[in-house]
Design a protein around this motif. Structure first.
Motif, mmCIF file in Angstrom:
data_model
loop_
_atom_site.group_PDB
_atom_site.id
_atom_site.type_symbol
_atom_site.label_atom_id
_atom_site.label_comp_id
_atom_site.label_asym_id
_atom_site.label_seq_id
_atom_site.Cartn_x
_atom_site.Cartn_y
_atom_site.Cartn_z
ATOM 1 N N TYR A 1 6.387 -1.863 -6.076
ATOM 2 C CA TYR A 1 5.071 -1.327 -6.438
ATOM 3 C C TYR A 1 3.947 -2.169 -5.836
ATOM 4 O O TYR A 1 4.096 -3.379 -5.654
ATOM 5 N N CYS A 2 2.799 -1.501 -5.588
ATOM 6 C CA CYS A 2 1.636 -2.197 -5.050
ATOM 7 C C CYS A 2 0.918 -2.953 -6.160
ATOM 8 O O CYS A 2 0.165 -3.871 -5.905
ATOM 9 N N GLY A 3 1.155 -2.572 -7.409
ATOM 10 C CA GLY A 3 0.507 -3.259 -8.516
ATOM 11 C C GLY A 3 0.864 -2.603 -9.836
ATOM 12 O O GLY A 3 1.552 -1.579 -9.877
ATOM 13 N N LYS B 1 8.775 1.305 -0.180
ATOM 14 C CA LYS B 1 7.554 2.073 -0.444
ATOM 15 C C LYS B 1 7.199 2.033 -1.919
ATOM 16 O O LYS B 1 8.077 2.105 -2.771
ATOM 17 N N CYS B 2 5.900 1.931 -2.186
ATOM 18 C CA CYS B 2 5.443 1.903 -3.574
ATOM 19 C C CYS B 2 5.989 3.115 -4.324
ATOM 20 O O CYS B 2 5.854 4.247 -3.874
ATOM 21 N N GLY B 3 6.618 2.847 -5.464
ATOM 22 C CA GLY B 3 7.245 3.922 -6.228
ATOM 23 C C GLY B 3 6.320 4.555 -7.254
ATOM 24 O O GLY B 3 6.753 5.347 -8.081
ATOM 25 N N GLY B 4 5.034 4.228 -7.198
ATOM 26 C CA GLY B 4 4.096 4.811 -8.154
ATOM 27 C C GLY B 4 3.246 5.887 -7.509
ATOM 28 O O GLY B 4 2.971 5.840 -6.318
ATOM 29 N N GLY B 5 2.845 6.867 -8.270
ATOM 30 C CA GLY B 5 1.966 7.928 -7.769
ATOM 31 C C GLY B 5 2.559 8.621 -6.565
ATOM 32 O O GLY B 5 2.008 8.589 -5.478
ATOM 33 N N PRO C 1 -0.865 -0.800 -12.009
ATOM 34 C CA PRO C 1 -1.211 0.615 -12.281
ATOM 35 C C PRO C 1 -0.178 1.598 -11.732
ATOM 36 O O PRO C 1 0.191 2.564 -12.407
ATOM 37 N N HIS C 2 0.309 1.338 -10.514
ATOM 38 C CA HIS C 2 1.286 2.264 -9.939
ATOM 39 C C HIS C 2 2.676 2.083 -10.550
ATOM 40 O O HIS C 2 3.462 3.019 -10.601
ATOM 41 N N GLN C 3 2.962 0.860 -11.013
ATOM 42 C CA GLN C 3 4.242 0.669 -11.704
ATOM 43 C C GLN C 3 4.238 1.517 -12.976
ATOM 44 O O GLN C 3 5.227 2.166 -13.304
HETATM 45 ZN ZN LIG Z 1 1.054 2.087 -5.008
#
Ligand SMILES: [Zn+2]
Ligand SMILES: [Zn+2]
Length: 189
Positions: free
Chosen positions: A167-169, A137-141, A171-173
Motif C-alpha cells: 500500500y502507498c499509505g 501495486k498499491c492494493g487500495g482503491g 488510507p489506501h490500506q
Molecule cells: Zn494507493
C-alpha cells in the motif's frame, strides 16, 4: 456424482489457491510434496465414461490446475505408467476440444510434461506476473491508485500480517481492506 473423483471440493479449493502468493510459498514446503504425482494418477484414472460426464469448463479447470502443479513441482517423481496414461487422456481432451480453452490448457500440461521450454517459459512468465502483482501495486482503491513499486517515489509498505499485499499509505490500506481481508493471514510456512 460422476465427476467426484476428479474435481472434488478439496481439489477445486486448491485450484483457487494456486492464484495466490501463498500457494507459491506453500509449494516449496515438504507438505506440498507429491501433489503433481497425485493429480497425474487422478487424470490417468479418468475413463471415457467419466470424461463424458464432465463439462467443458471442468476439463479446462483440471488442465489449468494440473499445469500449475507441473510448473511448481516438475514431473521427476511421477510414476511412468501414470504419466503415460495421463498423457493419453490429455491428448484425447485436446483433440475433443480442439480450438477451445481446453486445448490451450492441455497444451500447457503436455508442454510441461515434455519439458517444452517455449511453452514452459510462456507459462512461468504469466505465473510470475500474477504472483507478483499484489506485491508491486498499491492494493487500495482498485482502479484509482496507480502507485507501483517502481515509480521512483517512496517505497510502498507491506501488510504487516501477510506480507503479500502492498500500500502507498494507511488510507489506501483501509480502502483495500474489505477486499484483502479474506486473503490476509499470517502463514505458518
Ligand atoms: Zn494507493
Ligand atoms: Zn494482509
Amino acid at each position: 456424482m460422476a465427476n467426484d473423483n476428479l474435481l472434488n471440493i478439496p481439489m477445486l479449493l486448491i485450484n483457487s489457491a494456486t492464484y495466490t502468493p501463498y500457494f507459491a510459498r506453500f509449494m516449496s514446503t515438504p507438505a506440498a510434496g507429491g501433489l503433481a504425482a497425485i493429480e497425474t494418477k487422478r487424470i490417468a484414472q479418468v475413463t471415457d465414461a467419466l470424461s463424458a460426464g464432465l463439462e467443458q469448463d471442468q476439463i479446462a479447470e483440471t488442465g489449468q490446475f494440473y499445469a500449475m502443479l507441473l510448473i511448481f513441482q516438475g514431473h521427476d517423481g511421477i510414476d511412468e505408467g501414470d504419466k503415460a496414461a495421463a498423457v493419453a487422456r490429455l491428448l484425447k481432451w485436446k483433440e475433443q476440444y480442439n480450438g477451445t480453452f481446453v486445448e490451450e490448457t492441455m497444451e500447457r500440461c503436455l508442454g510441461a510434461l515434455n519439458n517444452d521450454r517455449g511453452e514452459m517459459g510462456y507459462i512461468i512468465k504469466g505465473v510470475k506476473v500474477m504472483l507478483e502483482a499484489p506485491l508491486t501495486k498499491c492494493g487500495g482503491g482498485k482502479g484509482v491508485c496507480r502507485r507501483s513499486m517502481d515509480d521512483g517515489q517512496e517505497p510502498l509498505s507491506k501488510c504487516s500480517r501477510c506480507k503479500t499485499s502492498v500500500y502507498c499509505g494507511a488510507p489506501h490500506q483501509q480502502a483495500g481492506w474489505k477486499e484483502h481481508k479474506p486473503l490476509c493471514f499470517a502463514p505458518a510456512f
